[in-house]
Design an enzyme around this catalytic site. Structure first.
Site, PDB file in Angstrom:
ATOM      1  N   ASP A  29      31.641  15.367 -42.149  1.00 25.47           N
ATOM      2  CA  ASP A  29      30.216  15.382 -42.473  1.00 25.47           C
ATOM      3  C   ASP A  29      29.577  16.750 -42.268  1.00 25.47           C
ATOM      4  O   ASP A  29      28.833  16.935 -41.305  1.00 25.47           O
ATOM      5  CB  ASP A  29      29.486  14.330 -41.617  1.00 25.47           C
ATOM      6  CG  ASP A  29      28.064  14.094 -42.086  1.00 25.47           C
ATOM      7  OD1 ASP A  29      27.714  14.590 -43.173  1.00 25.47           O
ATOM      8  OD2 ASP A  29      27.303  13.425 -41.367  1.00 25.47           O
TER       9      ASP A  29
ATOM     10  N   GLU B 103      26.886   3.673 -44.406  1.00 24.07           N
ATOM     11  CA  GLU B 103      25.810   3.751 -43.407  1.00 24.07           C
ATOM     12  C   GLU B 103      24.720   2.715 -43.663  1.00 24.07           C
ATOM     13  O   GLU B 103      23.526   3.024 -43.651  1.00 24.07           O
ATOM     14  CB  GLU B 103      25.230   5.168 -43.357  1.00 24.07           C
ATOM     15  CG  GLU B 103      26.284   6.208 -42.952  1.00 24.07           C
ATOM     16  CD  GLU B 103      25.749   7.602 -42.709  1.00 24.07           C
ATOM     17  OE1 GLU B 103      24.765   7.997 -43.367  1.00 24.07           O
ATOM     18  OE2 GLU B 103      26.336   8.297 -41.856  1.00 24.07           O
TER      19      GLU B 103
ATOM     20  N   GLU C 256      21.865  20.921 -41.426  1.00 25.70           N
ATOM     21  CA  GLU C 256      21.837  19.795 -40.485  1.00 25.70           C
ATOM     22  C   GLU C 256      22.638  20.069 -39.211  1.00 25.70           C
ATOM     23  O   GLU C 256      22.182  19.785 -38.110  1.00 25.70           O
ATOM     24  CB  GLU C 256      22.369  18.536 -41.183  1.00 25.70           C
ATOM     25  CG  GLU C 256      22.523  17.357 -40.236  1.00 25.70           C
ATOM     26  CD  GLU C 256      23.012  16.088 -40.932  1.00 25.70           C
ATOM     27  OE1 GLU C 256      23.193  16.089 -42.165  1.00 25.70           O
ATOM     28  OE2 GLU C 256      23.200  15.089 -40.217  1.00 25.70           O
TER      29      GLU C 256
HETATM   30  C1  GCU Z   1      24.892  12.367 -42.710  1.00 26.94           C
HETATM   31  C2  GCU Z   1      23.453  12.567 -42.402  1.00 26.94           C
HETATM   32  C3  GCU Z   1      22.612  11.436 -42.928  1.00 26.94           C
HETATM   33  C4  GCU Z   1      22.895  11.258 -44.422  1.00 26.94           C
HETATM   34  C5  GCU Z   1      24.375  11.077 -44.650  1.00 26.94           C
HETATM   35  C6  GCU Z   1      24.744  11.055 -46.125  1.00 26.94           C
HETATM   36  O1  GCU Z   1      25.409  11.285 -41.998  1.00 26.94           O
HETATM   37  O2  GCU Z   1      23.281  12.686 -41.009  1.00 26.94           O
HETATM   38  O3  GCU Z   1      21.282  11.732 -42.696  1.00 26.94           O
HETATM   39  O4  GCU Z   1      22.199  10.186 -44.937  1.00 26.94           O
HETATM   40  O5  GCU Z   1      25.073  12.144 -44.079  1.00 26.94           O
HETATM   41  O6  GCU Z   1      25.165  12.103 -46.609  1.00 26.94           O
HETATM   42  O7  GCU Z   1      24.632  10.036 -46.772  1.00 26.94           O
END
Ligand code: GCU
Length: 601
Positions: A309, A234, A337
């Site tokens: 996730d 990400e 979440e």
């Molecule tokens: C999910 C979550 C993010 C978080 C990511 C992670 O995508 O929405 O906010 O950073 O997981 O676990 O790294």
């Protein structure tokens, strides 16, 4: 833990008087301490922080064991008990400005920024000692022994002197409670802080930088636990940026920490980097399996329970089957979440135990829980979300406890034991996760959440300019005829990543459990389910059942009214009513969308 630290803990324990608040701030910590307790150290007991309780006598090998034993006695335990996982760690996704990623209970209890008096910028907020002490007591009372103080999307600033000084202050408060601190680190830190031109893990200057940093940290915090790392995921920097592997990156950090006994928890939550375009749920195995055996002994691979996730229900993550020589930790998410974000009452222990039925705790060296704690007076946003923090700790100590037993313990300590017999609260907790799956995403549906904030339904979500893995339509692929993703051997072959017998069971719709059906299979709306109903009828049945369950939770809470202080009762009641509306919204939005799909104009 130092001798001095544990002695202080015992002293603390004797002095504590907990004021029972009516607003939930007391957590599950009882106001009444058992009287006339005898404490004994016994060096012949197993070498851990376990305890033995007989009457009012607590025996342990360590002073921490005595502390844990005292809380156990307060829960009414007798007999001997030992911690199952060595590492029982909370992961706080707290940002240094005080905000919390996926936090639903106010700002961080650790971090914040205050404007300087003359307005020339900000300085780090002072540490709230009393609050952190209370947090530490709550953690210790359920056996949690580690905490990561900052977000996995880590700011490089955490490794600068002013922050290391603050981490030391926090570590000093947590130490007497047997809790070590860990930090999330940004892999690009040496470069981002402008101290080295690169963050290439094979560059000697970079290696020296991390070694020096480790030395600096351990000088301040001799029992520092280690680093948690999100790399090449990400948008976070990582070893791929320099053509290196996860093993190169993790080992470089591991070498810096090894002289002090520190560990690296390297996360396997990756997608969209090396294997872009591949079915997202397969990418962790694709990236990591070939590296098994290449990590230093003080590297632990930390993986989420499911391959996507933290959805309300996922099959277990097959990465746990693939790493045979690498120590592994499971990452569970306590903060809700994708499960109503502290606005819905959802008790998570049954979900975690479901995971343990596939991934035996014996195969893990520890578990991490993404914390749901913030500055809200009731700590977790929803009074009942406290039960998830509690359950995480209890399962980390003993994963064979039943969810039901944990729920009862929590209710007895937090509310009142009478309330449970009269109002079926345990049953409400136990049914709540399945209810959530039913009204949000039954039969293996997943990730049909509103974009970005992940609250509420958005089955039609599609934005051409976002990566396809962020769009709900990618996860259900509904059209006029069918719904679901073919991940079987005729599709993406995600089933092929599972060990037997699951590989075969999941591969065929006839043998695939209903809970995972649309996760692994793409089927016509008219598909005949085991129940005899069509797939479309079965989907409707689940959505309606989820809503009916929440209706019943509202009733159960009505029955609990006489036993609970007004403030807490009202707060929970109003959240349950919100959940009732939201469950209907989920059902109506999804059924309308999927219904219309089948009858395009
Ligand atoms: C999910 C979550 C993010 C978080 C990511 C992670 O995508 O929405 O906010 O950073 O997981 O676990 O790294």
């Amino acid at each position: 833990m130092s001798k001095q630290g544990t002695l202080t803990a015992l002293l603390l324990l004797c002095l504590i008087t907990i004021v029972k608040a009516e607003d939930g701030s007391q957590l599950w910590l009882r106001s009444e301490m058992p009287k006339d307790i005898t404490l004994r150290i016994d060096n012949t007991m197993p070498d851990d922080d376990g305890y033995r309780i007989s009457g009012n006598t607590i025996t342990a090998r360590t002073e921490m064991g005595l502390l844990y034993g005292k809380y156990a006695l307060m829960r009414g335990e007798q007999g001997e008990s030992h911690p199952f996982f060595k590492l029982r760690i909370l992961n706080h996704w707290d940002n240094l400005d005080g905000s919390i990623e996926r936090g639903y209970a106010g700002n961080s209890i650790f971090w914040g920024l205050n404007p300087t008096p003359k307005g020339e910028g900000n300085h780090i907020s002072p540490i709230n000692k009393a609050l952190i002490n209370k947090y530490a007591e709550a953690c210790a009372s359920i056996g949690i022994n580690g905490t990561v103080l900052n977000n996995v999307n880590a700011s490089p600033q955490i490794l600068t002197k002013p922050y290391i000084d603050k981490v030391k202050e926090i570590a000093d408060i947590l130490r007497p409670w047997g809790i070590r601190v860990y930090l999330s680190v940004n892999f690009g830190s040496p470069k981002a802080l402008g101290e080295v031109k690169t963050a290439d893990p094979l560059n000697p200057r970079v290696q020296r930088w991390w070694k020096k940093k480790a030395k600096q940290i351990y000088r301040e915090i001799p029992d520092f636990g280690g680093f948690l790392v999100k790399a090449n995921s990400e948008g976070q920097p990582g070893p791929f940026d320099y053509g290196r592997s996860h093993a190169d990156g993790a080992n470089m950090l591991a070498d810096a920490l090894a002289p002090y006994g520190g560990i690296v928890m390297w996360r396997s939550f990756v997608y969209g980097a090396k294997h872009q375009g591949e079915d997202r749920v397969k990418q962790a195995v694709s990236e990591f399996a070939e590296l098994d055996g290449q990590f230093r002994p003080n590297v632990i691979l930390q993986s989420k329970n499911g391959p996507l996730d933290f959805q309300p229900r996922e099959p277990y993550a097959p990465i746990f089957d693939h790493m045979k020589q690498t120590p592994q930790m499971a990452e569970l998410q306590i903060t809700q979440e994708y499960l109503g974000q502290s606005k819905h009452l959802v008790y998570l222990a049954p979900m975690w135990q479901e995971f343990f039925s596939f991934v035996k705790p014996e195969r893990l060296v520890g578990i991490a829980g993404v914390a749901n704690i913030g500055l809200d007076t009731n700590w977790c946003g929803h009074h009942f979300s406290q039960a998830n923090w509690y359950a995480f700790g209890r399962l980390a100590w003993n994963p064979t406890l039943t969810s039901e037993q944990i729920a009862q313990e929590w209710i007895n300590q937090t509310l009142d034991s009478k309330i449970n017999t009269d109002s079926k609260l345990t049953s409400m907790l136990m049914r709540s996760r399945e209810a959530c799956v039913d009204y949000m995403m039954p039969l293996g549906l997943h990730h049909i959440f509103k974009f970005d904030h992940h609250m509420g339904p958005e089955p039609d979500g599609f934005k051409a300019d976002y990566p396809i893995e962020w769009c709900p339509v990618y996860y259900h692929r509904a059209n006029k005829d069918s719904i679901g993703v073919d991940r079987s051997s005729t599709g993406t072959n995600a089933t092929g990543q599972y060990r037997q017998p699951y590989r075969s069971i999941y591969d065929k719709p006839e043998t695939c459990p209903d809970e995972y059906l649309l996760w692994f299979h793409r089927l016509p709306w008219t598909y005949r389910m085991k129940s005899g109903l069509t797939l479309w009828e079965e989907l409707q049945r689940h959505y309606n059942h989820g809503v009916a369950e929440v209706d019943d939770f509202v009733n159960i809470w009505q029955q609990a009214k006489p036993y609970i202080d007004q403030q807490r009762w009202k707060e929970v009641d109003s959240l349950l009513r919100f959940q009732q509306q939201d469950a209907r919204l989920w059902r109506d939005t999804c059924l309308k969308y999927f219904g219309e799909m089948q009858h395009p104009h």
